[in-house]
Design a protein around this motif. Structure first.
Motif, PDB file in Angstrom:
ATOM      1  N   PRO A   1     -26.136  39.904 -21.023  1.00 59.25           N
ATOM      2  CA  PRO A   1     -25.845  39.140 -19.766  1.00 59.25           C
ATOM      3  C   PRO A   1     -24.600  39.153 -19.664  1.00 59.25           C
ATOM      4  CG  PRO A   1     -25.994  37.599 -22.029  1.00 59.25           C
ATOM      5  CD  PRO A   1     -26.535  39.315 -22.237  1.00 59.25           C
ATOM      6  N   ARG A   2     -23.913  38.922 -18.523  1.00 56.24           N
ATOM      7  CA  ARG A   2     -22.697  39.063 -17.902  1.00 56.24           C
ATOM      8  C   ARG A   2     -21.954  37.565 -18.355  1.00 56.24           C
ATOM      9  NH1 ARG A   2     -18.962  41.835 -15.012  1.00 56.24           N
ATOM     10  NH2 ARG A   2     -17.535  40.823 -13.784  1.00 56.24           N
ATOM     11  N   ILE A   3     -21.556  37.260 -19.246  1.00 56.23           N
ATOM     12  CA  ILE A   3     -20.838  35.822 -19.807  1.00 56.23           C
ATOM     13  C   ILE A   3     -19.382  36.204 -20.216  1.00 56.23           C
ATOM     14  CG2 ILE A   3     -23.152  35.112 -20.576  1.00 56.23           C
ATOM     15  CD1 ILE A   3     -22.549  35.763 -23.307  1.00 56.23           C
ATOM     16  N   SER A   4     -18.846  34.818 -20.143  1.00 59.20           N
ATOM     17  CA  SER A   4     -17.684  34.601 -20.940  1.00 59.20           C
ATOM     18  C   SER A   4     -17.889  33.697 -22.405  1.00 59.20           C
ATOM     19  CB  SER A   4     -16.669  34.022 -20.034  1.00 59.20           C
ATOM     20  OG  SER A   4     -16.384  34.918 -18.936  1.00 59.20           O
ATOM     21  N   LEU A   5     -17.222  34.240 -23.352  1.00 60.22           N
ATOM     22  CA  LEU A   5     -17.251  33.056 -24.423  1.00 60.22           C
ATOM     23  C   LEU A   5     -15.565  32.618 -24.671  1.00 60.22           C
ATOM     24  CD1 LEU A   5     -19.103  35.722 -26.488  1.00 60.22           C
ATOM     25  CD2 LEU A   5     -20.296  33.727 -25.435  1.00 60.22           C
ATOM     26  N   SER A   6     -15.572  31.421 -25.120  1.00 60.03           N
ATOM     27  CA  SER A   6     -14.348  30.783 -25.334  1.00 60.03           C
ATOM     28  C   SER A   6     -14.208  29.891 -26.663  1.00 60.03           C
ATOM     29  CB  SER A   6     -13.800  30.255 -24.219  1.00 60.03           C
ATOM     30  OG  SER A   6     -14.498  29.200 -23.793  1.00 60.03           O
ATOM     31  N   THR A   7     -13.004  29.886 -27.048  1.00 64.55           N
ATOM     32  CA  THR A   7     -12.604  28.925 -28.102  1.00 64.55           C
ATOM     33  C   THR A   7     -11.249  28.169 -27.853  1.00 64.55           C
ATOM     34  OG1 THR A   7     -11.248  30.276 -29.484  1.00 64.55           O
ATOM     35  CG2 THR A   7     -13.640  30.532 -29.854  1.00 64.55           C
ATOM     36  N   GLU A   8     -10.599  27.365 -28.637  1.00 62.11           N
ATOM     37  CA  GLU A   8      -9.789  26.584 -28.158  1.00 62.11           C
ATOM     38  C   GLU A   8      -8.452  27.622 -27.693  1.00 62.11           C
ATOM     39  OE1 GLU A   8      -8.259  23.649 -30.856  1.00 62.11           O
ATOM     40  OE2 GLU A   8     -10.091  22.854 -31.178  1.00 62.11           O
ATOM     41  N   ARG A   9      -8.429  28.882 -28.631  1.00 62.40           N
ATOM     42  CA  ARG A   9      -7.326  29.806 -28.151  1.00 62.40           C
ATOM     43  C   ARG A   9      -7.402  31.062 -27.789  1.00 62.40           C
ATOM     44  NH1 ARG A   9      -5.247  30.010 -34.277  1.00 62.40           N
ATOM     45  NH2 ARG A   9      -5.588  32.142 -33.753  1.00 62.40           N
ATOM     46  N   LEU A  10      -8.843  31.435 -27.613  1.00 64.29           N
ATOM     47  CA  LEU A  10      -9.193  33.002 -27.086  1.00 64.29           C
ATOM     48  C   LEU A  10     -10.413  32.611 -26.105  1.00 64.29           C
ATOM     49  CD1 LEU A  10      -8.501  35.941 -27.806  1.00 64.29           C
ATOM     50  CD2 LEU A  10     -10.561  35.810 -29.511  1.00 64.29           C
ATOM     51  N   GLU A  11     -10.317  33.696 -25.159  1.00 60.57           N
ATOM     52  CA  GLU A  11     -11.549  33.770 -24.216  1.00 60.57           C
ATOM     53  C   GLU A  11     -12.041  35.344 -24.354  1.00 60.57           C
ATOM     54  OE1 GLU A  11     -12.850  33.193 -19.646  1.00 60.57           O
ATOM     55  OE2 GLU A  11     -10.546  32.697 -20.263  1.00 60.57           O
ATOM     56  N   LEU A  12     -13.238  35.602 -24.519  1.00 55.75           N
ATOM     57  CA  LEU A  12     -13.938  36.734 -24.152  1.00 55.75           C
ATOM     58  C   LEU A  12     -14.437  36.869 -23.048  1.00 55.75           C
ATOM     59  CD1 LEU A  12     -15.506  37.542 -27.778  1.00 55.75           C
ATOM     60  CD2 LEU A  12     -13.153  38.131 -26.902  1.00 55.75           C
ATOM     61  N   ARG A  13     -13.919  37.639 -21.834  1.00 58.56           N
ATOM     62  CA  ARG A  13     -14.652  37.712 -20.741  1.00 58.56           C
ATOM     63  C   ARG A  13     -14.798  39.084 -20.088  1.00 58.56           C
ATOM     64  NH1 ARG A  13     -10.559  39.764 -18.156  1.00 58.56           N
ATOM     65  NH2 ARG A  13      -8.478  39.473 -18.457  1.00 58.56           N
ATOM     66  N   PRO A  14     -15.605  39.112 -19.186  1.00 58.80           N
ATOM     67  CA  PRO A  14     -15.640  40.650 -18.184  1.00 58.80           C
ATOM     68  C   PRO A  14     -14.413  41.180 -18.001  1.00 58.80           C
ATOM     69  CG  PRO A  14     -17.348  39.161 -17.572  1.00 58.80           C
ATOM     70  CD  PRO A  14     -16.280  38.343 -18.128  1.00 58.80           C
ATOM     71  N   PHE A  15     -14.091  42.528 -18.104  1.00 57.29           N
ATOM     72  CA  PHE A  15     -13.032  43.132 -17.522  1.00 57.29           C
ATOM     73  C   PHE A  15     -12.903  43.024 -16.089  1.00 57.29           C
ATOM     74  CE2 PHE A  15     -13.257  45.124 -21.742  1.00 57.29           C
ATOM     75  CZ  PHE A  15     -11.681  45.080 -22.068  1.00 57.29           C
ATOM     76  N   GLU A  16     -11.524  42.955 -15.847  1.00 55.45           N
ATOM     77  CA  GLU A  16     -11.208  42.888 -14.409  1.00 55.45           C
ATOM     78  C   GLU A  16     -10.303  44.049 -13.871  1.00 55.45           C
ATOM     79  OE1 GLU A  16      -9.241  39.090 -14.394  1.00 55.45           O
ATOM     80  OE2 GLU A  16     -11.403  38.032 -14.730  1.00 55.45           O
ATOM     81  N   PRO A  17     -10.288  44.191 -12.572  1.00 56.52           N
ATOM     82  CA  PRO A  17      -9.180  45.363 -12.126  1.00 56.52           C
ATOM     83  C   PRO A  17      -8.064  45.033 -12.838  1.00 56.52           C
ATOM     84  CG  PRO A  17     -10.756  44.747 -10.333  1.00 56.52           C
ATOM     85  CD  PRO A  17     -10.866  43.535 -11.421  1.00 56.52           C
ATOM     86  N   GLY A  18      -7.427  43.774 -12.832  1.00 54.04           N
ATOM     87  CA  GLY A  18      -6.069  43.481 -13.154  1.00 54.04           C
ATOM     88  C   GLY A  18      -5.569  43.941 -14.662  1.00 54.04           C
ATOM     89  N   ASP A  19      -6.800  44.193 -15.467  1.00 52.88           N
ATOM     90  CA  ASP A  19      -6.706  44.260 -16.937  1.00 52.88           C
ATOM     91  C   ASP A  19      -6.312  45.978 -17.139  1.00 52.88           C
ATOM     92  OD1 ASP A  19      -7.541  41.827 -17.799  1.00 52.88           O
ATOM     93  OD2 ASP A  19      -9.522  42.276 -17.528  1.00 52.88           O
ATOM     94  N   ALA A  20      -6.506  46.766 -16.008  1.00 54.46           N
ATOM     95  CA  ALA A  20      -6.292  48.166 -16.218  1.00 54.46           C
ATOM     96  C   ALA A  20      -4.914  48.651 -16.819  1.00 54.46           C
ATOM     97  CB  ALA A  20      -6.735  48.863 -14.751  1.00 54.46           C
ATOM     98  N   GLY A  21      -3.609  48.013 -16.500  1.00 49.29           N
ATOM     99  CA  GLY A  21      -2.586  48.278 -16.977  1.00 49.29           C
ATOM    100  C   GLY A  21      -2.537  48.269 -18.324  1.00 49.29           C
ATOM    101  N   ASP A  22      -2.986  47.148 -18.762  1.00 48.76           N
ATOM    102  CA  ASP A  22      -2.987  46.658 -20.216  1.00 48.76           C
ATOM    103  C   ASP A  22      -3.773  47.725 -20.912  1.00 48.76           C
ATOM    104  OD1 ASP A  22      -1.248  44.625 -20.026  1.00 48.76           O
ATOM    105  OD2 ASP A  22      -2.798  42.986 -19.987  1.00 48.76           O
ATOM    106  N   VAL A  23      -4.892  48.035 -20.457  1.00 49.76           N
ATOM    107  CA  VAL A  23      -6.035  48.870 -21.275  1.00 49.76           C
ATOM    108  C   VAL A  23      -5.259  50.295 -21.432  1.00 49.76           C
ATOM    109  CG1 VAL A  23      -8.109  50.274 -20.882  1.00 49.76           C
ATOM    110  CG2 VAL A  23      -7.982  47.496 -20.541  1.00 49.76           C
ATOM    111  N   HIS A  24      -4.507  50.619 -20.228  1.00 48.52           N
ATOM    112  CA  HIS A  24      -3.984  51.893 -20.294  1.00 48.52           C
ATOM    113  C   HIS A  24      -2.612  51.868 -21.250  1.00 48.52           C
ATOM    114  CE1 HIS A  24      -0.649  54.649 -18.600  1.00 48.52           C
ATOM    115  NE2 HIS A  24      -1.579  55.674 -18.605  1.00 48.52           N
ATOM    116  N   ALA A  25      -1.963  51.115 -21.502  1.00 47.89           N
ATOM    117  CA  ALA A  25      -0.918  50.715 -22.285  1.00 47.89           C
ATOM    118  C   ALA A  25      -1.473  50.968 -23.557  1.00 47.89           C
ATOM    119  CB  ALA A  25      -0.219  49.523 -22.142  1.00 47.89           C
ATOM    120  N   VAL A  26      -2.649  50.277 -24.186  1.00 50.08           N
ATOM    121  CA  VAL A  26      -3.220  50.314 -25.410  1.00 50.08           C
ATOM    122  C   VAL A  26      -3.635  51.850 -25.750  1.00 50.08           C
ATOM    123  CG1 VAL A  26      -5.090  49.541 -27.057  1.00 50.08           C
ATOM    124  CG2 VAL A  26      -3.884  47.981 -25.630  1.00 50.08           C
ATOM    125  N   TRP A  27      -4.264  52.244 -24.829  1.00 52.11           N
ATOM    126  CA  TRP A  27      -4.912  53.637 -24.949  1.00 52.11           C
ATOM    127  C   TRP A  27      -4.036  54.697 -25.095  1.00 52.11           C
ATOM    128  CZ3 TRP A  27      -8.988  54.235 -20.223  1.00 52.11           C
ATOM    129  CH2 TRP A  27     -10.078  53.465 -20.662  1.00 52.11           C
TER     130      TRP A  27
END
Length: 111
Positions: free
Chosen positions: A7-33
């Protein structure tokens, strides 16, 4: 679409969220890679290791969604709750729907 799809879902706790990737994440993904530590420990031949910004953008917008729709994987962007900067990636990969088993893959951002 595959018979079995995560399923396409998001999961969250008090401090962290796991969510689908978004176009705005590309810069951070590129930096990690392209991070020195990521490159040192990435498996030989990993196509994302050292990949360009265009590849990261395509991966964030269509790549991970295509894998999800094919029933092959589920990828989540990890962010601190209430923030947008990527701090990691968590994925379920190599899923065997018959045996109902999957592998967990993750990386964390150096920042």
């Amino acid at each position: 679409m595959a018979d079995h799809v995560f399923p396409r879902i998001s999961l969250s706790t008090e401090r962290l969220e796991l969510r689908p990737f978004e176009p705005g994440d590309a810069g951070d993904v590129h930096a990690v890679w392209n991070d020195e530590t990521y490159l040192r420990f990435a498996p030989v031949g990993l196509p994302t290791a050292g990949a360009g910004l265009e590849t990261a953008a395509a991966w964030c917008t269509t790549g991970v969604e295509a894998q999800r729709r094919a029933g092959a994987a589920a990828s989540f962007a990890a962010v601190r709750r209430g923030e947008s900067r990527l701090v990691g990636h968590v994925a379920l990969i190599r899923t065997d729907w018959t045996a109902m088993v999957t592998e967990i893959h993750y990386w964390t951002a150096p920042w």
